[in-house]
Design a protein around this motif. Structure first.
Motif, short mmCIF file in Angstrom:
data_model
loop_
_atom_site.label_atom_id
_atom_site.label_comp_id
_atom_site.label_asym_id
_atom_site.label_seq_id
_atom_site.Cartn_x
_atom_site.Cartn_y
_atom_site.Cartn_z
N ALA A 1 0.80 -1.20 -0.02
CA ALA A 1 0.22 -0.13 -0.05
C ALA A 1 0.89 1.15 0.08
CB ALA A 1 -0.96 0.07 1.12
N ARG B 1 2.22 1.83 -3.49
CA ARG B 1 1.16 2.47 -4.22
C ARG B 1 0.99 4.23 -3.96
NH1 ARG B 1 -5.01 0.53 -5.25
NH2 ARG B 1 -5.74 2.21 -6.37
N VAL B 2 1.16 4.47 -2.87
CA VAL B 2 1.00 6.05 -2.40
C VAL B 2 1.91 6.65 -3.04
CG1 VAL B 2 1.59 6.11 0.05
CG2 VAL B 2 -0.49 7.16 -0.89
N LYS C 1 4.01 6.23 -5.43
CA LYS C 1 3.81 6.21 -6.91
C LYS C 1 2.52 7.36 -7.18
CE LYS C 1 3.89 4.32 -11.26
NZ LYS C 1 4.20 2.77 -12.36
N ASN C 2 1.39 7.38 -6.16
CA ASN C 2 0.28 7.95 -6.57
C ASN C 2 0.67 9.59 -6.42
OD1 ASN C 2 -2.00 6.02 -4.57
ND2 ASN C 2 -1.84 6.30 -6.92
N PHE C 3 1.78 10.09 -5.69
CA PHE C 3 1.93 11.56 -5.31
C PHE C 3 3.28 11.69 -6.12
CE2 PHE C 3 -1.02 10.91 -1.72
CZ PHE C 3 -2.08 11.85 -2.39
N GLY C 4 3.78 10.86 -6.99
CA GLY C 4 4.77 11.26 -7.97
C GLY C 4 6.32 11.07 -7.44
N ALA D 1 0.28 -3.35 -3.97
CA ALA D 1 0.93 -2.30 -4.58
C ALA D 1 0.24 -1.96 -5.98
CB ALA D 1 2.34 -2.55 -4.98
N ALA E 1 2.09 -0.09 -8.76
CA ALA E 1 3.11 0.41 -8.35
C ALA E 1 4.22 -0.63 -8.20
CB ALA E 1 3.00 1.13 -7.24
N SER F 1 0.49 2.67 6.19
CA SER F 1 0.08 3.41 5.06
C SER F 1 -0.53 4.58 5.02
CB SER F 1 -0.47 2.34 4.08
OG SER F 1 -1.97 1.94 4.25
N ALA G 1 0.34 8.16 3.49
CA ALA G 1 -0.43 8.83 2.48
C ALA G 1 -0.54 10.44 2.70
CB ALA G 1 -1.78 8.13 2.36
N TYR H 1 1.02 13.10 0.73
CA TYR H 1 -0.16 14.04 0.13
C TYR H 1 0.34 15.44 0.38
CZ TYR H 1 -4.42 16.99 0.65
OH TYR H 1 -5.37 18.09 0.42
#
Lengths: 240, 240
Positions: free
Chosen positions: A18, A21-22, A24-27, A47, A50, A146, A150, A154
């Motif tokens: 998890a 993944r996050v 990658k979500n935030f670049g 993931a 990711a 996670s 996040a 964020y």
């Protein structure tokens, strides 16, 4: 800002996935695991897209190796310091304070997240330049690992620099709409004594709605269409 | 603010449990599930100390029943609108914009979160007053369901009103420290021509550190102790 997410002895594979993944979500891309449990199929499943972050994750034996070459090391804790006399957790920053402090700085900022059950040890927090604490409810302050990652990522992501949402309508543009509404009330024979109050209400409603230029255009198109229908306007149908 | 978290057809039990946990972490309590999968032992295990939120979760057959009595309905999406001409997802608010819009308003704000794979359907987004989008990276914008909930609830929580961190030292207090440092440099025979520059450096370092009153007190205690050691001060040992 170059953010390195470091999980210290994470026990739960799903949490590791998890977090990947996050990240990658935030670049971001840098993930480092200090003595993790095996990262197997469960981690990869969580993931999701990711896998690359998880595969590239650096595995280390010690926090000292994980934080190497960092400009700033920030340790996270759900246990806030209560006394200014207790230096270990005091003063602590909120995620937002942390962003203000590190934004635009060159170099790597390492974010340390502790074990699911016991967090970071005191001797690990002592290695940190900064202590960060997410303000949660006293009744149940301990977040899922996670989730904590996040929220930190964020806050640290470059979202502020991204122009979101469309351009709002200009004052002049809105004023033309309000004048059009006024004319329209006359055209439909709206009672004179109620007109000003109603126009003000419309101004307030549309003001709160924060209209875009496109929306103003469409609203005026509706008015023109209505005027055409009642036989007073030109009925140009250039919108919708 | 009374926030109701609504999950629409969540498929993954662990996500439901993780959402219950974060609802409690941020001091909220209302959770509503529209046609969820069974919420069994897996959900309860992930919910950890938020069993109460999960047990009290309202189960509904339709979104209309879930949002009943809401003052504002906000739908979340990871798919941003691209054109101002597309009203379904435009204009959209960031979580922070949403907070600004609803903060301090009475009544229930319902936050709708869609399915793990397909999100909210267009006809479901149409029911919403406001569309919210978390700005993520274009390469992998789709967040885990419980992470998206965590970030929304983090933004909407009352964290701003909570005084975090200790009182910073007053200007006068810090000025006394700087005067003390100046005296100390004289006392240790620091080279006169370097003194001003070094004092300015110390002022800058300590300025950036945002000292607490307690820290100023302790630093002055160190200076006094050093003065006593070199035979110039009174050596009061009232700190540390």
């Amino acid at each position: 800002m170059n953010v390195r997410t470091i999980l210290v002895e994470p026990k739960n594979e799903e949490n590791i996935g998890a977090v990947a993944r996050v990240v990658k979500n935030f670049g971001f891309s840098e993930l480092c695991l200090v003595n993790p449990t095996a990262t197997g199929t469960k981690a990869y499943s969580v993931a999701s897209h990711a896998h690359d972050v998880l595969t590239a994750a650096r595995i280390e034996d010690s926090i000292e190796d994980a934080i190497v070459n960092s400009a700033i090391v920030a340790g996270t804790t759900s246990k806030r310091g209560n006394s200014v006399n207790e230096h270990l957790r005091m003063p602590y920053l909120s995620p937002c304070d942390l962003k203000d402090k590190v934004e635009g700085k060159p170099g790597v900022i390492s974010l340390l997240f502790g074990r699911e059950d016991t967090g970071l040890l005191n001797k690990e927090l002592m290695l940190c330049d900064i202590v960060v604490c997410i303000t949660t409810c006293n009744i149940y302050p301990v977040m899922n690992l996670s989730h904590a990652v996040a929220i930190l990522l964020y806050e640290l992501s470059e979202r502020d620099s991204i122009q979101i949402g469309p351009q709002l309508a200009s004052v002049e543009n809105k004023e033309r709409l309000f004048m059009h509404l006024k004319t329209f009330l006359d055209e439909i024979g709206y009672k004179e004594y109620k007109k000003d109050k109603t126009l003000l209400m419309l101004r307030r409603i549309l003001g709160r709605a924060e209209l875009t230029a496109r929306e103003v255009q469409t609203l005026r198109g509706i008015l023109r269409k209505a005027e055409w229908r009642i036989g007073v306007g030109e009925g140009q149908d250039d919108n919708e």
